[in-house]
Design a protein around this motif. Structure first.
Motif, mmCIF file in Angstrom:
data_model
loop_
_atom_site.group_PDB
_atom_site.id
_atom_site.type_symbol
_atom_site.label_atom_id
_atom_site.label_comp_id
_atom_site.label_asym_id
_atom_site.label_seq_id
_atom_site.Cartn_x
_atom_site.Cartn_y
_atom_site.Cartn_z
ATOM 1 N N THR A 41 19.813 -1.615 5.471
ATOM 2 C CA THR A 41 20.734 -1.902 6.570
ATOM 3 C C THR A 41 20.876 -0.705 7.501
ATOM 4 N N LYS A 42 20.580 0.492 6.986
ATOM 5 C CA LYS A 42 20.666 1.701 7.804
ATOM 6 C C LYS A 42 19.611 2.678 7.304
ATOM 7 N N ALA A 43 18.703 3.076 8.155
ATOM 8 C CA ALA A 43 17.639 4.013 7.768
ATOM 9 C C ALA A 43 18.152 5.437 7.883
#
Length: 109
Positions: A41-43
């Motif tokens: 969902t978030k790199a």
């Protein structure tokens, strides 16, 4: 999904001793069904410094794709003349990359 014995020896672990590659073959577990479906969902690489080891002789993941990933991440990149398992075939080199990353992130207490 499992790799064949020949696939492990020739492609997954080509720069390891054959006996070690055979151990990897017989101890491999199946790939999780969600391996290629789950998406982060978030790199973290978008907001944190990154390091990347490119395996120049990788026969599992394209070395050019590895270089492209590293460039996209703006990662400090190290290229090793290794197959897919640089962690096992070049442990000192990989440890040096990890040590460099840790040292650069050191925050005084």
């Amino acid at each position: 999904m499992r790799l064949t014995e020949q696939g492990v020896i020739e492609n997954f672990a080509p720069d390891l001793p054959e006996a070690e590659a055979r151990v990897l073959f017989v101890t491999q577990g199946p790939l999780s069904g969600t391996t290629f479906k789950d998406a982060p969902t978030k790199a973290a690489w978008r907001s944190k410094p990154s390091w990347f080891v490119v395996s120049a002789n990788d026969r599992v993941v394209s070395p050019q794709m590895e270089r492209d990933f590293a460039a996209r991440m703006n990662a400090k990149t190290t290229v090793l003349e290794s197959g897919h398992l640089a962690l096992l075939s070049h442990p000192a080199d990989v440890a040096a990359v990890i040590d460099e990353a840790v040292a650069s992130l050191h925050v005084p207490a």
